[in-house]
Each structure stands twice: as C-alpha cells, then as structure tokens.
Design an enzyme around this catalytic site. Sequence first.
Site, PDB file in Angstrom:
ATOM      1  N   ASP A   1       0.841  -1.195   0.000  1.00  0.00           N
ATOM      2  CA  ASP A   1       0.000   0.000   0.000  1.00  0.00           C
ATOM      3  C   ASP A   1       0.876   1.245   0.000  1.00  0.00           C
ATOM      4  O   ASP A   1       2.060   1.202   0.388  1.00  0.00           O
ATOM      5  CB  ASP A   1      -0.950   0.015   1.197  1.00  0.00           C
ATOM      6  CG  ASP A   1      -0.236   0.098   2.541  1.00  0.00           C
ATOM      7  OD1 ASP A   1       0.787  -0.611   2.712  1.00  0.00           O
ATOM      8  OD2 ASP A   1      -0.681   0.857   3.419  1.00  0.00           O
TER       9      ASP A   1
ATOM     10  N   GLU B   1       0.100  -0.866   5.886  1.00  0.00           N
ATOM     11  CA  GLU B   1       1.194  -0.356   6.715  1.00  0.00           C
ATOM     12  C   GLU B   1       1.109   1.153   6.883  1.00  0.00           C
ATOM     13  O   GLU B   1       1.411   1.686   7.965  1.00  0.00           O
ATOM     14  CB  GLU B   1       2.545  -0.739   6.089  1.00  0.00           C
ATOM     15  CG  GLU B   1       3.755  -0.440   6.975  1.00  0.00           C
ATOM     16  CD  GLU B   1       4.300   0.974   6.829  1.00  0.00           C
ATOM     17  OE1 GLU B   1       5.105   1.404   7.679  1.00  0.00           O
ATOM     18  OE2 GLU B   1       3.896   1.666   5.863  1.00  0.00           O
TER      19      GLU B   1
END
Length: 470
Positions: A103, A170
């Site tokens: 991400d 994250e």
Amino acid sequence: MYKRSLLVAIISGLSLLSSVQATTHSPMVENLSQAIRYQTVSHQNLDAIDYDVFLDFHRFLENTYPLVHQHLKKIVIADYSLVYFWEGKDSSIPPVLFDAHYDVVPIEPGTEEDWQHDPFAGVVAEGYLWGRGALDDKASVISTFEAVESLLADDYEPERTLVFSFGHDEEIGGNDGAANIASYLKKQGYDFEYVVGEGGLVVNGHPLLPGNPVAMIGLAEKNYVTLTLKASGDGGHSSMPVKNNAIVNLSKALTTLHEKPFKARLVKPVADMLKEMGEHVGGINGFMMRNQWLSKPILLSVMGDEKTSQSMVRTTTAVTMVNAGIKENVISQTAEAKVNFRLLPGTSVEQLISDVKALIDDETIEIVAMGWKKGPPIADMTAPGYGHLKTAINKVLPETVVVPGMLTATTDSPHYAPVSDNIYRFHPFTLHMKLVGSIHGANERISVDSINTALELSKSLIRSSGNPDS
C-alpha cells in the site's frame, strides 16, 4: 519514386527500432513500473479505499510471477494481505521472515502540479522510475518477487523455511494486515530467528562518508505516539475578552512543548552506528565517534542541534493539528491540539505523558493518549542474522560500509515482535541522500540502476538467509 519510398520506410523503421531499443529496460524495471500503476492507496478514512485495486494487484502478481505461485504456498490474511511459504529442506533450522508492504500514501491535495510525471503512471525518464511507491515500498515488494522467481528458475532450494509477508495497510498502522499476519504466524507456532523488514537502505552521499556507499541496517525504530491536549476556559462575546481563554491556555502549552525539546540521549543503535562509521572516518571526527566515553557530551550537543540528526538522539515533538473556535466573534470555551512524538527506544508512553505534564505545568490541560503500538526490542547486531545480512550486502556491493542504525519513522515491524526477538530493517535498494526527502513526497523516484541492483541484493539476502552455513 517507389524505391525512394521504400528507402524512407526502411530508414524510419530502423529509427523506430533504435528508439525502442534505447528505451527497453530490464523486466524488473518494467514490472515495478506496472506495479506503480495500481493505485493501492491507504486512506485514514477506510471508506475512501478502493479495495478492488488491491485485488487487481494480487492478480498482477499471480500473472507476473507464475513460478512463485506454483511452488510456494500462499495464504490471504484479512482479505488483502499476502503471505508466502517456501519450505526449507531442514526443518530443524529456525525460519526467517521477509516483510514488505504494497500500500502507498495518497498524493497530498494541491501538490499534483509539483510532480514532474504522473505519480501513478510508472514513467521511466532521466534515468529514474517515477511514482508513488517507487521507494516506499513497492520496490521491496517487486524485488522480492523477482528474486524468488529467479531463484526458482535456477532450481535453488533453501535449507531453512522462508516466509514472505506483504501487508496492505502499513501506511495507516498495519492493524488489519501485519497485526493479523503476526497473530496467524504465532498461532501456527512460528518462531523466527530473525525478521527482515523495511527501513534501512544503501545510501550514497552520506555526509560522514561521502566517498563510500553506506548500508544502514536498522536495529530499532522510534515508537509513534500522538497526544491530544485539551484546554477549557470561559466563553462569551469577543467584545468582552476573558482572562481564562482556552485558546491562549492551549497555545502556551504548545509553545512550551515546541520551544523545550527533550534532553538528547545516545541510545544503543545510534552509539553502535557511530562506532562502526568511526572506523572509516579519519581525523578528529573519527576519533570522537570511536571514543564516546570521552566525546559523548560533544556528540550529543552537535547532533542535537542539527535538523538532520536531532531525531537520532532525542524524542521529538511536533505540533500537527489544532482545533478551536466556531466563529470569529465568539470566544471558544474549548480548544484542542494533537502533538506527535517519536520516542527513543527505552522511553515508555507513560514516561512521555509524565514528562509532558511536567513541561507544560498546567493542571487544567487534559492530556489524552491515542492508541499506540509497543516498540519491539533493539535487535542484536552480534546475532547471526545481522551477519547474514552484512555478508549478503557485501557480496553484491563489496565497497559498501555496513553499519547498524535506528529508523526514526515507524513501520509494521512492531507487529512482528511476538514472533521474533530480532527484527532488522533493510530495503534492498540504493538511494542518494538528496532523494531521501522524496519518500512520501512529490517526485518520489528510484534510479534504474538501483532497481537492477535491488534484484541482486534481494537474491543475495534470500540466499544468505536460506542457506546460513554456506
């Protein structure tokens, strides 16, 4: 006329072929470029996340790396995070985990025009691959997949079991991805000899060693904590000012925190980093770095005053958000602010709150701590894992000086503390110091040369960890 047209066509075709050859890049460059085009953006507002793109990215990985998906066991955690298991030949050797995340952070509104190239186009230009995630952290994700695919093609078999995790959130804390991955691995009985996560990297142009590449392996990271300060006071019409003004009370507290930084301290990862670098630095600077029993006060004074190094020696304070008032002619009865702290290893949140209360010295200010992750312990640089990483780096980059370090940001690493005592943070790519600021910023980019080196580094890291006695 016919012959001339034919000649022109041939020349044009040769020119086109030459152009194509000139812009042809390695498969990893092309694959990383394509990976950037998937807008796997994590937003604080979960409703704004387009998870269909995350699933599209999964399919991209499946299509691009067939050997990985043929030979390694894959499971999906929390719908979007991925874990792959490469079974080793010797089950008596403790396994190793490699962690990364796919991400990325959003493009800050209003900064779109600051980008030289579309941040999600994966453009290769001027010797760089441009785009969000080029550094953080799709370069690590793709280099890992490329390395495993290549090793499988070469019939490589690891002695020990290797596990590869790829989190999907994250950038917003990893509470859905990495936290559930770690919980699953713990329940399955995994106890990793060490974890290799994101963080350190190979740096060119380091101010202390400008003539040598420096590979920084993070032994620790600073814990991330946000405190909310709330002030209350007397309200009323602005034509009748009050002494007990909530905004003023809050402003005094914030100014105190801003102007009175915490005391500088030399914690172990930074002390070890300075000692290692001091072995390669000449003159008085090298002497001071190696002999901290004598130079510690001077080192702390110098590093504590420098913007680029102060975060290495103190818990930092940053006022980030303020909210107060409903109308310009109304005195607000409440005011609140968020202050972000990055804690040095060994500093508890309870100690932080106590120190903040003592600094502002105002009992009317309420302090609320938001949820936080517990920081993992400092990894052991004398353990075999650190040696494996150092050996792997120097096999590919023999001139590189490998040193321990401390990551001043935060990663998914704390989530993995229950499954390993030693978490080492290292990105397998090279970056010049001047480009460090592009991480999370405009014009994030990675050099084409660094991408190709990242593949070799990833393969070396996997080999060194997978065959610890070789």
